[in-house]
Structure formats: structure tokens, C-alpha cells
Design a protein around this motif. Sequence first.
Motif, PDB file in Angstrom:
ATOM      1  N   VAL A   1       0.773  -1.324   0.169  1.00 23.53           N
ATOM      2  CA  VAL A   1      -0.071  -0.058   0.160  1.00 23.53           C
ATOM      3  C   VAL A   1       0.854   1.310  -0.028  1.00 23.53           C
ATOM      4  N   PHE A   2       0.504   2.133  -0.981  1.00 24.27           N
ATOM      5  CA  PHE A   2       1.197   3.614  -0.869  1.00 24.27           C
ATOM      6  C   PHE A   2       0.144   4.666  -0.734  1.00 24.27           C
ATOM      7  N   THR A   3       0.151   5.099   0.502  1.00 20.43           N
ATOM      8  CA  THR A   3      -0.928   5.721   0.938  1.00 20.43           C
ATOM      9  C   THR A   3       0.022   7.548   1.190  1.00 20.43           C
ATOM     10  N   TYR A   4      -0.812   8.333   0.120  1.00 17.60           N
ATOM     11  CA  TYR A   4      -0.239   9.635  -0.034  1.00 17.60           C
ATOM     12  C   TYR A   4      -1.505  10.696   0.760  1.00 17.60           C
ATOM     13  N   TYR A   5      -0.508  11.681   1.519  1.00 18.18           N
ATOM     14  CA  TYR A   5      -1.569  12.719   2.146  1.00 18.18           C
ATOM     15  C   TYR A   5      -1.786  13.668   1.235  1.00 18.18           C
ATOM     16  N   ILE A   6      -2.804  14.161   0.808  1.00 18.67           N
ATOM     17  CA  ILE A   6      -3.213  15.133  -0.347  1.00 18.67           C
ATOM     18  C   ILE A   6      -3.411  16.477   0.248  1.00 18.67           C
ATOM     19  N   ASN A   7      -4.038  16.800   1.520  1.00 23.21           N
ATOM     20  CA  ASN A   7      -3.995  18.165   1.828  1.00 23.21           C
ATOM     21  C   ASN A   7      -2.981  19.089   1.641  1.00 23.21           C
ATOM     22  N   PRO A   8      -2.852  20.171   1.167  1.00 23.93           N
ATOM     23  CA  PRO A   8      -1.818  21.234   1.016  1.00 23.93           C
ATOM     24  C   PRO A   8      -1.394  21.723   2.231  1.00 23.93           C
ATOM     25  N   GLU A   9      -2.252  21.704   3.112  1.00 24.24           N
ATOM     26  CA  GLU A   9      -1.889  22.416   4.536  1.00 24.24           C
ATOM     27  C   GLU A   9      -2.409  21.620   5.357  1.00 24.24           C
ATOM     28  N   TRP A  10      -1.668  21.383   6.515  1.00 24.52           N
ATOM     29  CA  TRP A  10      -2.050  20.653   7.650  1.00 24.52           C
ATOM     30  C   TRP A  10      -1.129  20.714   8.926  1.00 24.52           C
ATOM     31  N   LYS A  11      -1.810  20.871  10.345  1.00 25.88           N
ATOM     32  CA  LYS A  11      -0.958  21.190  11.274  1.00 25.88           C
ATOM     33  C   LYS A  11      -0.982  20.082  12.072  1.00 25.88           C
ATOM     34  N   ASN A  12       0.101  19.889  12.997  1.00 25.94           N
ATOM     35  CA  ASN A  12       0.081  18.787  14.042  1.00 25.94           C
ATOM     36  C   ASN A  12      -1.135  18.639  14.882  1.00 25.94           C
ATOM     37  N   GLU A  13      -1.532  19.714  15.304  1.00 24.69           N
ATOM     38  CA  GLU A  13      -2.743  19.682  16.224  1.00 24.69           C
ATOM     39  C   GLU A  13      -4.266  19.408  15.482  1.00 24.69           C
ATOM     40  N   TYR A  14      -4.017  19.092  14.302  1.00 23.75           N
ATOM     41  CA  TYR A  14      -5.328  18.756  13.356  1.00 23.75           C
ATOM     42  C   TYR A  14      -5.436  17.194  13.638  1.00 23.75           C
ATOM     43  N   TYR A  15      -4.415  16.383  14.162  1.00 23.46           N
ATOM     44  CA  TYR A  15      -4.337  15.146  14.273  1.00 23.46           C
ATOM     45  C   TYR A  15      -4.545  14.317  12.839  1.00 23.46           C
ATOM     46  N   GLY A  16      -5.102  13.272  12.666  1.00 20.68           N
ATOM     47  CA  GLY A  16      -5.185  12.602  11.395  1.00 20.68           C
ATOM     48  C   GLY A  16      -4.128  11.573  11.101  1.00 20.68           C
ATOM     49  N   GLU A  17      -3.127  11.264  12.168  1.00 21.12           N
ATOM     50  CA  GLU A  17      -2.250  10.291  11.763  1.00 21.12           C
ATOM     51  C   GLU A  17      -2.472   9.156  11.299  1.00 21.12           C
ATOM     52  N   THR A  18      -1.821   8.118  10.744  1.00 16.50           N
ATOM     53  CA  THR A  18      -1.899   6.872  10.371  1.00 16.50           C
ATOM     54  C   THR A  18      -1.431   6.157  11.456  1.00 16.50           C
ATOM     55  N   ILE A  19      -2.187   5.191  12.264  1.00 15.69           N
ATOM     56  CA  ILE A  19      -1.675   4.386  13.392  1.00 15.69           C
ATOM     57  C   ILE A  19      -1.568   2.871  12.810  1.00 15.69           C
ATOM     58  N   PHE A  20      -0.400   2.204  13.213  1.00 19.84           N
ATOM     59  CA  PHE A  20       0.073   0.844  12.941  1.00 19.84           C
ATOM     60  C   PHE A  20      -0.145   0.216  14.206  1.00 19.84           C
ATOM     61  N   TYR A  21      -0.729  -1.048  14.077  1.00 22.84           N
ATOM     62  CA  TYR A  21      -0.908  -1.881  15.177  1.00 22.84           C
ATOM     63  C   TYR A  21      -0.179  -2.926  15.308  1.00 22.84           C
ATOM     64  N   ASP A  22       0.138  -3.781  16.426  1.00 24.75           N
ATOM     65  CA  ASP A  22       0.435  -5.225  16.369  1.00 24.75           C
ATOM     66  C   ASP A  22      -0.443  -6.075  15.795  1.00 24.75           C
ATOM     67  N   ASP A  23      -0.279  -7.330  15.713  1.00 21.26           N
ATOM     68  CA  ASP A  23      -1.132  -8.220  15.304  1.00 21.26           C
ATOM     69  C   ASP A  23      -2.389  -8.398  15.959  1.00 21.26           C
ATOM     70  N   THR A  24      -2.258  -8.281  17.456  1.00 28.44           N
ATOM     71  CA  THR A  24      -3.364  -8.434  18.379  1.00 28.44           C
ATOM     72  C   THR A  24      -4.165  -7.086  18.579  1.00 28.44           C
ATOM     73  N   LEU A  25      -3.702  -6.284  18.006  1.00 27.98           N
ATOM     74  CA  LEU A  25      -4.476  -4.806  17.970  1.00 27.98           C
ATOM     75  C   LEU A  25      -4.361  -4.335  19.492  1.00 27.98           C
ATOM     76  N   ALA A  26      -3.513  -4.702  20.085  1.00 26.44           N
ATOM     77  CA  ALA A  26      -3.540  -4.431  21.627  1.00 26.44           C
ATOM     78  C   ALA A  26      -2.495  -3.318  21.812  1.00 26.44           C
ATOM     79  N   ASP A  27      -1.747  -2.827  20.979  1.00 30.41           N
ATOM     80  CA  ASP A  27      -0.725  -1.668  21.165  1.00 30.41           C
ATOM     81  C   ASP A  27      -0.287  -1.144  19.728  1.00 30.41           C
ATOM     82  N   SER A  28      -0.036  -0.009  19.489  1.00 31.30           N
ATOM     83  CA  SER A  28       0.341   0.618  18.269  1.00 31.30           C
ATOM     84  C   SER A  28       1.928   0.417  18.208  1.00 31.30           C
ATOM     85  N   VAL A  29       2.341   0.242  16.968  1.00 32.88           N
ATOM     86  CA  VAL A  29       3.703  -0.178  16.740  1.00 32.88           C
ATOM     87  C   VAL A  29       4.376   0.945  15.959  1.00 32.88           C
ATOM     88  N   ASN A  30       3.483   1.793  15.552  1.00 28.21           N
ATOM     89  CA  ASN A  30       3.997   2.958  14.803  1.00 28.21           C
ATOM     90  C   ASN A  30       2.756   4.008  14.833  1.00 28.21           C
TER      91      ASN A  30
END
Length: 180
Positions: A100-129
Motif C-alpha cells: 500500500v502506498f498512501t499519499y497525504y493530499i491536503n496542501p496544508e495541515w498542522k500537527n494539532e489537526y491530528y489525522g495520523e495513520t496508526i499501525f498496530y501489532d497483530d493483536t491490535l493491543a498496541d500501536s507499533v508506529n
Amino acid sequence: MIEIHDNVLIESHREQIYMFSIMTEYKIGWDDTATFEHRQYPCLHHTLTSKEWAELDIINGLQDKQLRYRLTSLSFDEATINLATPASIQFPHTHGNSTVFTYYINPEWKNEYYGETIFYDDTLADSVNSVLYKPNRAVLFNGDIPHSIRPASHIAPSYRFTLSIFFKERNFIEEVKNSS
């Protein structure tokens, strides 16, 4: 594999994809998971037609030649623009054996807007990235890694656009059969 790439597209392609994203029609119903109860929270999306894919010419707009080569060595499957709002509900999901190649399109975005992509372990118990949503950034990852979107904050722009392009490993035998 989770790779972050910044300054991904040349400016003309960035503008073209953004304008396409704000002008195209979206459908309701992209289901992130097979869980029936989650269907009350459908996502908005636009799956690109083969004509739209060709016109946007995204791969040739990549600034990094090595990244372009890597993606062209794979077999294009489909591309979808996802539209999320601050009220959108996202669930962890996978995309099977796709790359998967996911491209972030919005031309402006601030960190306080959130919207991160969160990656989980296989059990979905913890985020890994967690990958911050930044303009002209892309994430290349194995589709079998569970992931989701952190909803945008209430101060964010009304729409968070991402372009997800799905690739499969090339099957040269099938390619030869289909070219006959």
C-alpha cells in the motif's frame, strides 16, 4: 515494512491530485472491516477509474526515482481516495497481501489537526508506529499490517484526503497469458 517518504510529488502533480480530490464525487460505503456492527460508520471514498488513473499519472510525478522504480516493479491493482471528516469513525483493518502506498493530499495541515495513520501489532493491543499526516508525504507499507486513521480534531479542515494505491507482486505468467 513501514516507510515514510516526504516531498513525494512534484508541484504540478500535487495540485492536480488536490483539485481532483475536492472536485470528484464520493461514494458512501467503503467498509474497513468485515464486522457487521461497524457498517453504521461507513467511509467516504472514490475509486479511480482506469482513465482517471492514467490522467493523474501519479507514478511519473514521483520525485524519488528509486521509489518510482520500486512501484513500477509491482503490479497496480487499484487506487482510492478516502475522504475523512473530524466526525469519521475509523477501525483497524488490513489490505491482505497488497503493498500500500498512501499519499497525504491536503496542501496544508498542522500537527494539532491530528489525522495520523496508526499501525498496530497483530493483536491490535498496541500501536507499533504512528505516522503524522503531513502534506506531500506518503507511507509505503505491507497491507497485512493492521492500521487505522486517528480522527482529525475539531479544529482541522473539514476534509482529510488520502490517496491509497494498492499494488500486488507481479505474476509474469499471468501477464504473458493476458497479453495473448
